[in-house]
Design a protein around this motif. Structure first.
Motif, PDB file in Angstrom:
ATOM      1  N   LYS A 224       6.560  -3.132  -7.273  1.00  0.00           N
ATOM      2  CA  LYS A 224       5.825  -3.172  -6.006  1.00  0.00           C
ATOM      3  C   LYS A 224       4.830  -2.021  -5.910  1.00  0.00           C
TER       4      LYS A 224
ATOM      5  N   THR B 150       3.525  -0.074  -8.443  1.00  0.00           N
ATOM      6  CA  THR B 150       2.447  -0.130  -9.428  1.00  0.00           C
ATOM      7  C   THR B 150       1.487  -1.288  -9.157  1.00  0.00           C
ATOM      8  N   ALA B 151       1.973  -2.372  -8.581  1.00  0.00           N
ATOM      9  CA  ALA B 151       1.072  -3.470  -8.212  1.00  0.00           C
ATOM     10  C   ALA B 151       0.126  -3.028  -7.101  1.00  0.00           C
ATOM     11  N   ALA B 152       0.642  -2.286  -6.119  1.00  0.00           N
ATOM     12  CA  ALA B 152      -0.214  -1.802  -5.024  1.00  0.00           C
ATOM     13  C   ALA B 152      -1.244  -0.804  -5.538  1.00  0.00           C
TER      14      ALA B 152
ATOM     15  N   THR C 161      -3.841  -2.640  -7.542  1.00  0.00           N
ATOM     16  CA  THR C 161      -4.753  -3.381  -6.669  1.00  0.00           C
ATOM     17  C   THR C 161      -5.827  -2.465  -6.108  1.00  0.00           C
TER      18      THR C 161
ATOM     19  N   GLY D 280      -9.466  -6.218  -7.817  1.00  0.00           N
ATOM     20  CA  GLY D 280      -8.152  -6.083  -7.191  1.00  0.00           C
ATOM     21  C   GLY D 280      -7.121  -7.013  -7.797  1.00  0.00           C
ATOM     22  N   VAL D 281      -7.513  -8.228  -8.086  1.00  0.00           N
ATOM     23  CA  VAL D 281      -6.583  -9.188  -8.697  1.00  0.00           C
ATOM     24  C   VAL D 281      -6.186  -8.730 -10.099  1.00  0.00           C
TER      25      VAL D 281
ATOM     26  N   CYS E  47      -3.937  -5.617  -9.847  1.00  0.00           N
ATOM     27  CA  CYS E  47      -2.601  -5.983  -9.361  1.00  0.00           C
ATOM     28  C   CYS E  47      -1.771  -6.597 -10.478  1.00  0.00           C
TER      29      CYS E  47
ATOM     30  N   GLY F 281      -0.828  -3.821 -12.952  1.00  0.00           N
ATOM     31  CA  GLY F 281       0.158  -2.932 -12.341  1.00  0.00           C
ATOM     32  C   GLY F 281       1.525  -3.578 -12.232  1.00  0.00           C
ATOM     33  N   ALA F 282       1.569  -4.848 -11.887  1.00  0.00           N
ATOM     34  CA  ALA F 282       2.848  -5.557 -11.773  1.00  0.00           C
ATOM     35  C   ALA F 282       3.538  -5.676 -13.132  1.00  0.00           C
TER      36      ALA F 282
END
Length: 109
Positions: free
Chosen positions: A21, A23-25, A28, A74-75, A78, A81-82
């Protein structure tokens, strides 16, 4: 694949995904910033092309380019990162909790 506690062999295991969560943020935000930056840097080309339509074309081309660049970046950020967070959660951090004995453990590599 069903998770099983290595201590008591229970199948009642909760998995937490904190790193994924976070690393995804972060990915993004970083990807969006990079996308907007690239779109604004390329705005000179858009302004030159939009000059045919006049000042309105220049403005609309620059704004839409920044928005689309930010979304695309951003995509991508994300997703990367996820993936990194998933690997951290799976192999580095003890993010699996046995609900019977309270043992925290990693998945085997």
């Amino acid at each position: 694949m069903s998770l099983q506690c290595p201590r008591c062999h229970s199948h009642k295991v909760a998995s937490f995904h904190h790193a994924m969560k976070i690393t995804a943020a972060v990915g993004t935000l970083g990807g969006a910033a990079r996308g907007v930056s690239a779109a604004l840097a390329g705005g000179q080309t858009g302004a030159a092309i939009g000059a045919i339509a006049g000042p309105v074309g220049i403005t609309i081309g620059s704004i839409s380019g920044a928005i689309l660049g930010g979304l695309a970046g951003g995509v991508g950020g994300c997703a990367l990162g996820a993936q990194l967070g998933h690997k951290l959660d799976r192999h580095v951090l003890a993010n699996n909790l046995c609900l019977l004995c309270g043992h925290r453990f990693n998945l085997p590599t």
